[in-house]
Design a protein around this motif. Structure first.
Motif, PDB file in Angstrom:
ATOM      1  N   ASP A 232      14.371  22.322 -40.148  1.00 59.82           N
ATOM      2  CA  ASP A 232      15.581  22.043 -40.121  1.00 59.82           C
ATOM      3  C   ASP A 232      16.078  21.851 -38.565  1.00 59.82           C
ATOM      4  O   ASP A 232      14.425  21.937 -37.504  1.00 59.82           O
ATOM      5  CB  ASP A 232      16.533  23.240 -40.230  1.00 59.82           C
TER       6      ASP A 232
ATOM      7  N   ASP B  30       7.840  29.902 -45.311  1.00 58.15           N
ATOM      8  CA  ASP B  30       9.316  29.775 -45.202  1.00 58.15           C
ATOM      9  C   ASP B  30       9.700  30.762 -44.019  1.00 58.15           C
ATOM     10  O   ASP B  30       9.566  31.473 -44.757  1.00 58.15           O
ATOM     11  CB  ASP B  30      10.420  29.170 -46.431  1.00 58.15           C
ATOM     12  N   MET B  31       9.851  29.999 -42.738  1.00 58.08           N
ATOM     13  CA  MET B  31      10.235  31.209 -41.687  1.00 58.08           C
ATOM     14  C   MET B  31      12.196  31.380 -41.299  1.00 58.08           C
ATOM     15  O   MET B  31      12.945  30.679 -41.429  1.00 58.08           O
ATOM     16  CB  MET B  31       9.575  30.409 -40.217  1.00 58.08           C
ATOM     17  N   HIS B  32      12.327  32.727 -41.542  1.00 60.31           N
ATOM     18  CA  HIS B  32      13.848  32.749 -41.785  1.00 60.31           C
ATOM     19  C   HIS B  32      13.700  32.191 -39.772  1.00 60.31           C
ATOM     20  O   HIS B  32      12.855  32.638 -39.491  1.00 60.31           O
ATOM     21  CB  HIS B  32      14.081  34.014 -41.962  1.00 60.31           C
ATOM     22  N   ASP B  33      15.122  32.703 -39.416  1.00 60.78           N
ATOM     23  CA  ASP B  33      15.042  32.133 -38.161  1.00 60.78           C
ATOM     24  C   ASP B  33      14.209  33.183 -36.340  1.00 60.78           C
ATOM     25  O   ASP B  33      13.583  32.372 -35.732  1.00 60.78           O
ATOM     26  CB  ASP B  33      16.463  31.672 -37.141  1.00 60.78           C
ATOM     27  N   GLN B  34      14.744  34.048 -37.315  1.00 60.51           N
ATOM     28  CA  GLN B  34      13.465  35.870 -36.436  1.00 60.51           C
ATOM     29  C   GLN B  34      12.470  35.517 -36.225  1.00 60.51           C
ATOM     30  O   GLN B  34      11.763  35.625 -35.253  1.00 60.51           O
ATOM     31  CB  GLN B  34      14.079  37.224 -36.020  1.00 60.51           C
TER      32      GLN B  34
ATOM     33  N   PHE C  86      16.737  24.577 -36.142  1.00 58.93           N
ATOM     34  CA  PHE C  86      15.989  25.542 -35.715  1.00 58.93           C
ATOM     35  C   PHE C  86      14.915  25.523 -35.405  1.00 58.93           C
ATOM     36  O   PHE C  86      14.533  25.570 -34.194  1.00 58.93           O
ATOM     37  CB  PHE C  86      16.305  26.696 -36.682  1.00 58.93           C
ATOM     38  N   ILE C  87      13.578  25.157 -36.699  1.00 61.91           N
ATOM     39  CA  ILE C  87      12.670  24.996 -36.306  1.00 61.91           C
ATOM     40  C   ILE C  87      11.905  23.783 -35.220  1.00 61.91           C
ATOM     41  O   ILE C  87      11.067  24.070 -34.672  1.00 61.91           O
ATOM     42  CB  ILE C  87      11.914  24.747 -37.674  1.00 61.91           C
TER      43      ILE C  87
END
Ligand SMILES: Nc1ncnc2c1ncn2[C@@H]1O[C@H](COP(=O)(O)OP(=O)(O)OP(=O)(O)O)[C@@H](O)[C@H]1O
Ligand SMILES: [Mg+2]
Lengths: 120, 134
Positions: free
Chosen positions: A56, A20-24, A58-59
């Motif tokens: 979402d 689950d990637m965070h934005d950075q 962002f991704i």
């Protein structure tokens, strides 16, 4: 900072997103990929998102940017394995990912990449 | 309408957006939502949590598992004491962003849930409440 690994398979690069990637982390992947495309002169990028339980804005934007960036660098990007509920949600969110090629699984994605490269 | 359980978690740092997504997934499962509805709720939460961190300067997410007759629901409230939104109608327009986003967070989140409320004013902070029923 942790990074998402990029594997090289001949003239293609393969990315399997398993966290689950965070934005950075998503932004780092975007940068790493463009660097690797230019270093290896890769002709295609395959991004496997079958392990992602949501995409979402962002991704989604990251996927669109990678796709556009690779195109400028003479490589094709194919996104594979998007779960049906993720696809439904993405459309309702308002993201249609114009210009992004998709395939059902890795095998079909590879086939699509080979066709794209061969037809040039 | 009954509140079965409730709680709160911080949404301050970027990593908290990931934690909020995971917490909401678990709550949506507990609520008995179908997979596609879970995914919609998690995605809406991700958008709102990111706004809380990026624009609101950090805040909190409150959650409530609701019971209303035969149906159950999940309500999430994202609140911050940041700068607030001057023109909420404009902010609720598809594609409008004050930053470098796609301007899809608020409008997209509204499409993904059953109930959506935005309450914000300059100097007052921002509060967004979303509810999805089974
Ligand atoms: N919690 C908040 N505090 C202050 N301003 C906010 C808040 N949430 C949203 N906004 C304002 O509303 C605008 C629209 O938000 P929205 O989430 O729809 O789009 P975005 O964040 O700009 O882009 P995206 O979410 O698509 O990446 C933001 O650009 C910002 O100006
Ligand atoms: Mg947003």
């Amino acid at each position: 900072m942790d990074r998402i690994p990029i594997l090289r398979m001949g003239e293609f690069l393969l990315v399997t997103i398993q966290v689950d990637m965070h934005d950075q982390l998503a932004l780092a992947l975007q940068d790493d990929l463009s660097e690797r495309i230019s270093k290896t002169a890769a002709r295609g990028v395959l991004i496997d998102i079958s392990a992602l339980d949501m995409v979402d804005s962002f991704i989604g934007r990251m996927i669109g940017t990678i796709s556009a960036q690779s195109r400028i660098m003479d490589a094709h990007t194919v996104v594979v394995g998007m779960q049906p509920e993720v696809a439904i949600t993405l459309v309702e969110l308002g993201l249609t990912l114009p210009g992004v090629s998709t395939a059902l699984d890795v095998e079909r994605g590879m086939k699509l990449l080979r066709q794209r490269v061969a037809s040039e | 309408m009954n509140v079965r359980t409730h709680g709160s978690m911080p949404v301050r740092r970027e990593q908290d957006v990931v934690l909020a997504r995971q917490a909401v997934r678990k709550l949506a499962v507990d609520c008995g939502m179908r997979l596609v509805d879970q995914t919609k709720m998690v995605t809406a939460a991700s958008e709102l949590a990111r706004n809380t961190v990026v624009y609101g300067g950090g805040g909190d997410m409150d959650w409530e598992l609701l019971e209303d007759g035969a149906r159950t629901g999940l309500r999430l409230v994202f609140r911050d004491e940041g700068p607030g939104i001057a023109d909420t109608a404009l902010a609720m327009t598809d594609g409008w962003t004050s930053g470098s986003g796609l301007g899809l967070g608020l409008t997209g989140a509204r499409r993904l849930v059953s109930e959506f409320e935005l309450d914000s004013a300059p100097g007052k902070g921002t509060r967004v409440s979303i509810t999805r029923w089974t």
